[in-house]
Each structure stands twice: as C-alpha cells, then as structure tokens.
Write a protein that holds these residues in place. Structure first.
Motif, PDB file in Angstrom:
ATOM      1  N   ASN A 145      49.674 -12.716  41.284  1.00  0.00           N
ATOM      2  CA  ASN A 145      49.115 -13.969  41.764  1.00  0.00           C
ATOM      3  C   ASN A 145      50.017 -14.721  42.731  1.00  0.00           C
ATOM      4  O   ASN A 145      49.669 -15.787  43.200  1.00  0.00           O
ATOM      5  CB  ASN A 145      48.790 -14.885  40.577  1.00  0.00           C
ATOM      6  CG  ASN A 145      47.479 -14.491  39.922  1.00  0.00           C
ATOM      7  OD1 ASN A 145      46.468 -14.377  40.599  1.00  0.00           O
ATOM      8  ND2 ASN A 145      47.497 -14.264  38.625  1.00  0.00           N
ATOM      9  N   ASP A 181      50.482 -10.642  33.720  1.00  0.00           N
ATOM     10  CA  ASP A 181      49.587 -10.677  32.562  1.00  0.00           C
ATOM     11  C   ASP A 181      49.961  -9.672  31.500  1.00  0.00           C
ATOM     12  O   ASP A 181      49.668  -9.873  30.330  1.00  0.00           O
ATOM     13  CB  ASP A 181      48.145 -10.448  33.022  1.00  0.00           C
ATOM     14  CG  ASP A 181      47.581 -11.704  33.627  1.00  0.00           C
ATOM     15  OD1 ASP A 181      47.368 -12.659  32.869  1.00  0.00           O
ATOM     16  OD2 ASP A 181      47.406 -11.750  34.848  1.00  0.00           O
ATOM     17  N   LEU A 200      42.687 -13.178  36.503  1.00  0.00           N
ATOM     18  CA  LEU A 200      43.573 -13.672  35.445  1.00  0.00           C
ATOM     19  C   LEU A 200      44.729 -14.445  36.061  1.00  0.00           C
ATOM     20  O   LEU A 200      45.137 -14.147  37.161  1.00  0.00           O
ATOM     21  CB  LEU A 200      44.121 -12.505  34.625  1.00  0.00           C
ATOM     22  CG  LEU A 200      43.058 -11.605  34.006  1.00  0.00           C
ATOM     23  CD1 LEU A 200      43.749 -10.494  33.233  1.00  0.00           C
ATOM     24  CD2 LEU A 200      42.144 -12.393  33.119  1.00  0.00           C
ATOM     25  N   PRO A 201      45.329 -15.369  35.348  1.00  0.00           N
ATOM     26  CA  PRO A 201      44.954 -15.794  33.998  1.00  0.00           C
ATOM     27  C   PRO A 201      43.945 -16.938  34.006  1.00  0.00           C
ATOM     28  O   PRO A 201      43.608 -17.470  32.963  1.00  0.00           O
ATOM     29  CB  PRO A 201      46.294 -16.301  33.451  1.00  0.00           C
ATOM     30  CG  PRO A 201      47.006 -16.854  34.663  1.00  0.00           C
ATOM     31  CD  PRO A 201      46.513 -16.060  35.848  1.00  0.00           C
ATOM     32  N   ASN A 236      39.965 -17.932  41.220  1.00  0.00           N
ATOM     33  CA  ASN A 236      41.146 -17.070  41.315  1.00  0.00           C
ATOM     34  C   ASN A 236      40.834 -15.814  42.133  1.00  0.00           C
ATOM     35  O   ASN A 236      41.613 -15.395  42.984  1.00  0.00           O
ATOM     36  CB  ASN A 236      41.629 -16.692  39.903  1.00  0.00           C
ATOM     37  CG  ASN A 236      42.795 -15.720  39.938  1.00  0.00           C
ATOM     38  OD1 ASN A 236      42.615 -14.547  40.233  1.00  0.00           O
ATOM     39  ND2 ASN A 236      43.990 -16.207  39.668  1.00  0.00           N
TER      40      ASN A 236
END
Lengths: 321, 523
Positions: free
Chosen positions: A41, B45, B423-424, B430
């Motif tokens: 991310n 994750d 995720l998350p 996202n």
C-alpha cells in the motif's frame, strides 16, 4: 616464505573484493526490497524516499564503495528483513549448518571408505556390483527428491521423525547445538542422510579408483614379497596412500556444503545459512547477501590458502622454487 | 430418572476427561515467518494477519468483516474534521500496564510520523488531542470517509514499554533499534507472546486478562514457518501441525482424502486481472505500428478471448469465481448488476481486432509473477494459448515476486497480471486509489502507464471523502461501470481461500485471510 604468505593473503583480499563487487552488480537485476519493507500500500513517493534513504537510487559502484567503507571496520549493516546486524544474524545461523554438514561428512566417511575399500579389493564380486549400482543411484538422485522421499516414509507414513526443524537446542554463548537433546538428535537424522547420500557415493568411488591404482604399484608387490598380512597390505599401505586425494576433495566439499546446503535446508526447514540466504534472495535483503557472499569468498580463499601452506610443508621442492 | 442420569454421567465423564486432557495447542504452519513482532514495521497484511491476535486497534473487523468497537468503546463525529473517541477503561497491556490516551497518541506518532511505513495510512490525520485519560480527538485535514476502516489496521502499542526497550521508531534501518521488536511484544489482544525465535518458532498463549468475552478455547498457538510447500503439507498429514493456511492447490485432494483432515474454503476479497500500458505511443516488440493496447476495441477483444470458466475448471479446479469487475462479491458496495463479463467469443474477438486495424494480430509481451497468486504461472500460460487463437502472439516472461513488485510499479511491463484485495481498508476506495487512479505521487502506485480517465480520478477522490453510503454506492458503481465499459483492466476471477486443517480445528475463513484466532475452537 613470508613474502609468499603475504602474497597469498593479498589474493584472498582480491577474491573477497571481486565476489562482493559481483554481488552488487547482481543486485541491479534482483528487484529491490522497498515493496517488502513498506508493504504493497505504500505510495510512489514513500517508495522513492525509502530508496533514497537506503541509497538504492545510487549507481552500483557508489553503493559498493559505501559497503566497503563500512565492511573494513566489520560493519556489514542491518538486515532489511530481520532488522538485526548482519554479522550477528549470520553467526546465529552458522551452528545449525555446521552441525548438519559435519555430521553428514562423518557419516559419509564412515560408510563411504569401507565401501570403497571393499569394491577395490573385490571389483568383480556380486556385492561390489550392487554397491556400485547403489552409488550410481546415490549420485544421480537429486537431493530434493531424497529429502521428500524420506519425509514421505518416516514422517507421513510411519510418523517416526519430524518433517521440519531442528528440535530443541541448547545454547552455549552464541553457539547452539541440537546434539544434546533427544529431539535435536532425531531431527538430524533425515537431513544428515539426505546430505550424506551424494557424499557417500562420491567418497566410495574416489577410494575405489585410487586404491585400485595404488594396488598395482611396486611397493605393494614388495610389501607382499616381505610376507606382510593381507590386512596390513590393504589397510596400512594401500588405503593410506589412496586417502590423500579423498582428504583434499572432502575438505573442499565441507566448504561448499556449509555455503550451499540450500536445498537440504529448504526441504527440512533447517534454520541454517542455506535457508537464510534463500530468504534473503526472496526478500532482496542486500546487506545479508553481500556480507554472506563476501564471507563465503573469504572462507573458500582461506581453505585454499591453508591447503597451499600444507603443500609447502609436505613437499620441500615447492619451498625451493 | 433416566433422563436426568444421562447428562449427569456425561458431565462427570467430561469433568474427568477435561482434567486429564492436554491444553488446547493450535500448531500452525505458514510458508514464511513474519518479519517482526512490530505491527508498525510494514503495511504488510501477512504480518498483521497474525499480529491481530496480539495487538488491537481502536476498532476491529469481526468474523463477518464488519467493523466493531475494540479499544475504543464509542466514537462520534463532531465536525467534518474532528472525530472524538471514547476509550475502553478496563484494558491492560500484557505486561499489566493500563491502556490510556497517551498510548493512542504515542502509537499515532510512532506509526504515522514522516518516514514511518504507516505515514500514508494516517496521512489524513493532522493531530491527536488528549481530552482526558480516556478521551481523544482526532483532527483530520479534510473530510474523510474511511477513518474507521483505516483504524482497524493501525494497532495500539504501549508507550512506556516501547520506550523502555528503545523501540520508539518502527523503521530504523541505520541502527540496531528495530531488533528489539524481533522477540518482544506487548499488546492488548487475546493472545500474548511467550516465546519467539525468528524464522524457527513463535509461541502465543491465551491472555487471561483480555477485556473481551472469551469465545475461543485455545490455550496456546505455536506458529512455525515451513518454506517448502511439500514439507508443509507433509507436516500437516503427519500430524505435526494442525493448521496450514493456503494449502497448495495440487495437494487439496490429498488433504481431503486423509482421514481426520479437512479443507475449509472461503471466497477471497482478491480479484485477479491483467493491467496494461494504455499511455505509451508504441508497444516495444509488438511488430506493429503504434500501441494496440490504447484501443478499447483491442482490449475488449483480449477480454473476449479469455475463457475464465475454462480457467476455473481446468486450472483452479473449481476454486475460483469468474468476475467482471475488480470488486469481489464480498466487498462492500459490490454491484451485482455490473458483474457481467464480456462473452467468451474468440470469433467475435477476431472481428474486433480486425475492426481496430490489426487483422493479423500482433506480438504482446506479457509479464507474470511466479508465486504471488494462486496458479499464476498456469493462468498466464493458458492465457497465452487463448490469445494465440485470435492471432495475438504472447511473449511470456515469468518473474520472481521480489523483482515483479519492483518492475510493475516501476512501469517496466506492458501487460501484467495483478491481484488486489483492498486490504486492510476493505473498501473499494483502496482498490481504486492503488490500481485505477492515474499514477501520481500519492495514488495509482499499481497502475503505471495504465488506465487513466480524469472523470474517474475525480470520482475516486470524492469516494474517499463522501460519508453517505447511498452517494458512495452511486459513485463507486459509476467508477466500476466506466472502467468495465472502457476495458481498463482485463478481469479473470476471484480467488478462493483453501485452508487445510485437522478435524479438531474449527476455523473461520474470512475474505481478508486474517487468522482471527479468538473465533477458533478446538475439539
């Protein structure tokens, strides 16, 4: 003599430099650890910033120079994955591998030499033929397959041995050993067998070949003429004279096994150097890889240096040159 | 009398049995070890899916992946930019320290300060203000819809403990400080760390002082990394471990056929798709002028040439679900009306290619990870065969994951396989912000040179801000529909989770792959 040793030490340093330098060239093609460190991310900006912080945006030769600057004072950096100093990490994994390799080598010598002697003395016997076929199979089966077969038989079907890990270990300072506990010794059986099969076959064939050669030599005939017993001729004269190349090869084998027992350690989840370097490659953990390869280079260079020194002592002719 | 006696005997038998039976120990094996016990060390994750048993956030996901209060008892939105959280009062860390507002503020700075891996997650927050020991106010720099979702992935650590072991910063690769979190942990969660030897074994024990009502009956969790797939399955079959997550697909039948073993399945939030370079003016190695992937007709032709049903039956052995959009059916705001795939029609695809000006096809360089997703290599190979039937020659490149995860965001690949689970956050935002938005410094990291539509970009920003569910649904469906119609991605399927375990274990298999052991029981 001293100048020769110094010259050899100089070449050891050169070997380490070249190995470490090559490893930095390889890093260019391995991807980078940024994704592993930050997670998927992470934004593009965060990735670039970490790359800058780690110096990964610099050209290889500059990264290599920084590595050398720190390495000369014994600082190999912090592992990206384990977040502990690399040298400490490598030392903590070393005992598992050394124990595995030493046990495998002892087993290989203990089984391989008698097999080789037997085959050399009775090359046409039925049992010799059988041993030779077994040795051929042992050399040809990949380690991975031997390991999986053992697991299938002794763990899944019979449930006698654990399929993974090292069992319980006892710590002595930074050294750890599994030899002092029941589970530790049981855990050694399958990995040691897996690693030893190839070595047994190799040692057997080496001993057999050398000994057959030596048996034809004049001094064996003289020994027989002197009326010595078969036992003395075979073991004290023939075997002794055929062991020199075996010792050299086994010595080199121990070095390469400690450095590259990767397959065996991966199959049995053996927490040694092989597993460490495998995980480091998967994670792009450059500090671990660079230090590991440099140290392996150092180890091999030192083994060669020692062998050369021994030659000097054994063979006076080399000293005079 | 007989009716009364039976339960009594049963109870007596149980009491005897219970006193002699061993403690419930769940032995759990995975393909790798978690990097550390530090929940702020990476937005990873894999690590958090285990650490969620040790640490907790202000809110958490429950068994059905709905948000519920955890360390915060309740919250209220004071204004667009101010959120007030009332903290739970009876919570203690594993070492006995009480949980207070200071720990929340400490954890915010630890995880969110510039240079920390969670800075991107906590970026909407400007400041955390302590009102009293059990009340904090988060000041947000803009209207932001997903604060609670984000908080579920941000865990609270003990200020005093972290300072005492010198691990105040999560990411410090220049010094030795990070090493302390290798073998130590002090959270508030249902399980606490007892023993850890990195890459060998991690042992967790049930936390007797947990604030929440205990529903599990597990006394101990022994977590062992076993890298080799075959060895891990062998460890399960030989009874040395009770539970492996993500059993290798080729071993599922063997596990199910073994007495006392089972495979639990569940839909994954992750959908697998191909992304592609739609920006460059040429496609290197294609053998044709220009970049065919720029044409929506070509992209549609590729989508129509891929037989996702065939991949499901022959490669995934039924453990997948073909989808038309990036939102898995279990994802919030999923719109079933939009989940209609282009028909599998190689002839129609050929006609589309001809219409787009490529009647003789072209050569397509495809990059594929080796082991990032279930059966990724086989799917790529099958795709190459299917595309050959419409005249596209695939030049297949298999790449190890660590290289792939560098090359893909680096824009090095023209046509690549990717999977995303959202995720998350567990919200379409996202997925959109990472894989649909045009690449910028903050967004679109996994959409290099990819799909780009300014109207969609603007919608994505609004989706992040809007809090009204009805309005969000409308905008999310709009994004999904636009991208589907313009064939921004070529969709394949949703993966299924396949967890192997002994019959003793009763697990839950949530779409985000987290092992929430406080819902597990053992017989």
């Amino acid at each position: 003599m001293i100048t020769l040793v110094l010259r050899r030490l100089g070449s050891v340093l050169l070997v380490m430099l070249i190995v470490a330098g090559l490893s930095f060239l390889i890093f260019n093609y391995l991807g980078d650890p940024v994704n592993n460190i930050l997670g998927v991310n992470a934004t593009l900006d965060e990735r670039d910033e970490l790359r800058r912080t780690l110096g990964l945006d610099q050209p290889s030769y500059i990264q290599f120079w920084h590595f050398l600057e720190r390495a000369v004072v014994g600082d190999f950096g912090i592992s990206y994955r384990n977040r502990v100093p690399v040298l400490e990490l490598i030392l903590s994994r070393l005992p598992a591998t050394v124990e595995l390799v030493v046990c495998a080598t002892i087993l290989a010598l203990g089984v391989g030499i008698p097999m080789g002697v037997y085959c050399a003395l009775r090359p046409k016997g039925f049992f010799s033929r059988l041993l030779q076929i077994i040795a051929l199979i042992g050399i040809s089966i990949p380690q991975f397959l031997i390991g999986m077969l053992l697991i299938l038989i002794f763990s899944v079907e019979l449930r006698w041995l654990s399929a993974f890990g090292r069992g319980d270990v006892v710590q002595f300072g930074w050294w750890s050993t599994g030899l002092l506990t029941e589970t530790g010794r049981m855990a050694l059986i399958m990995p040691v067998l897996t690693l030893a099969v190839f070595q047994i076959s190799m040692i057997m064939r080496l001993v057999q070949g050398e000994m057959q050669e030596v048996m034809r030599a004049d001094f064996i005939k003289f020994a027989r003429a002197r009326g010595l017993s078969d036992r003395s001729v075979h073991l004290r004269h023939a075997l002794r004279n055929s062991l020199l190349p075996v010792v050299t090869v086994v010595g080199m084998q121990i070095g390469s096994l400690i450095a590259f027992a990767i397959v065996c350690e991966a199959v049995f989840q053996w927490p040694g150097l092989g597993l460490l370097i495998l995980q480091a490659i998967e994670y792009a953990d450059f500090p671990v890889m660079a230090a590991y390869l440099a140290l392996v280079g150092f180890g091999f260079a030192m083994i060669n240096l020692t062998v050369d020194m021994i030659y000097l002592f054994i063979d006076p002719r080399m000293r005079r040159k | 009398m007989r009716h009364l006696a039976r339960p009594l005997i049963l109870a007596a038998a149980l009491a005897v049995f219970g006193s002699t039976a061993n403690a419930n120990s769940l032995r759990f094996a995975e393909s790798q070890d978690i990097a550390s016990m530090d929940p702020h060390a990476a937005r990873d994750d894999f690590a958090l899916s285990l650490l969620c048993n040790v640490y907790e956030g202000l809110v958490r996901w429950n068994a059905d992946l709905k948000l519920e209060p955890a360390l915060a008892e309740s919250w209220e939105v004071i204004s667009d930019t101010e959120w007030k959280f009332n903290l739970r009062k009876d919570v203690k860390f594993h070492n006995g320290n009480p949980f207070t507002a200071d720990d929340v503020i400490f954890s915010y700075h630890r995880a969110g300060d510039p240079g920390s891996p969670f800075a991107g997650l906590l970026e909407p927050i400007d400041e955390v203000v302590k009102v009293d020991d059990y009340t904090v106010i988060f000041k947000v720099n803009r209207k932001y819809a997903l604060l609670l979702n984000d908080f579920a992935g941000w865990y609270i650590m003990d200020k005093e403990f972290q300072e005492s072991i010198g691990a105040e910063k999560p990411l410090d690769l220049s010094s030795n400080a990070g090493g302390a979190m290798q073998t130590q942990a002090n959270g508030t969660g249902p399980f606490k760390l007892v023993e850890r030897s990195p890459d060998v074994k991690t042992v967790l024990a049930a936390n007797p002082d947990w604030w929440d009502e205990k529903k599990h009956n597990i006394d101990e969790i022994v977590y062992t990394p076993i890298t080799n797939n075959a060895t891990r399955v062998a460890a399960l079959l030989s009874g040395e471990v009770d539970f492996i997550r993500n059993a290798p697909p080729q071993d599922l039948e063997r596990i199910e056929a073994t007495p006392g073993m089972k495979v639990m399945r569940g839909p994954h939030l992750r959908t697998i798709f191909f992304g592609m370079d739609q920006q460059s003016d040429t496609l290197a190695g294609s053998g044709v002028e220009g970049n065919p992937l720029k044409s929506p007709l070509v992209r549609k032709a590729i989508a129509m040439a891929i037989d996702a049903e065939g991949i499901m039956t022959s490669i995934m052995r039924g453990n997948s679900n073909p989808v038309a959009t990036q939102l898995a059916p279990q994802m919030p705001y999923y719109d079933a009306a939009l989940d209609v795939r282009f028909p599998f029609d190689p002839e129609g695809a050929k006609a589309l290619l001809a219409e787009a000006g490529y009647p003789d096809g072209f050569t397509l360089p495809v990059h594929c990870p080796q082991g990032s997703f279930i059966n990724d290599e086989q799917i790529c190979q099958a795709t190459a065969g299917m595309l050959a039937k419409i005249g596209i020659t695939v030049q297949l490149n298999m790449v190890p994951p660590v290289q792939y995860d560098t090359g893909l965001p680096g824009g090095e690949y023209a046509f690549y396989m990717l999977g995303w689970a959202g995720l998350p956050t567990i919200d379409p935002y996202n997925i959109f912000s990472a894989t649909v938005h045009s690449p910028s410094g903050e967004l679109g990291a996994w959409n290099p040179k990819g799909y780009s539509n300014p109207a969609v970009d603007a919608l994505i920003i609004k989706i992040g801000e809007e809090t009204d569910p009805a309005k969000r649904q409308e905008m999310i469906s709009e994004v999904v529909k636009t991208q589907r119609d313009e064939v921004g991605k070529i969709m394949i399927h949703q993966q299924f989770l396949t967890w192997g375990m002994t019959d003793k274990v009763n697990a839950i298999v949530p779409g985000d792959e987290y092992t929430r052991f406080w819902y597990y029981t053992m017989n």
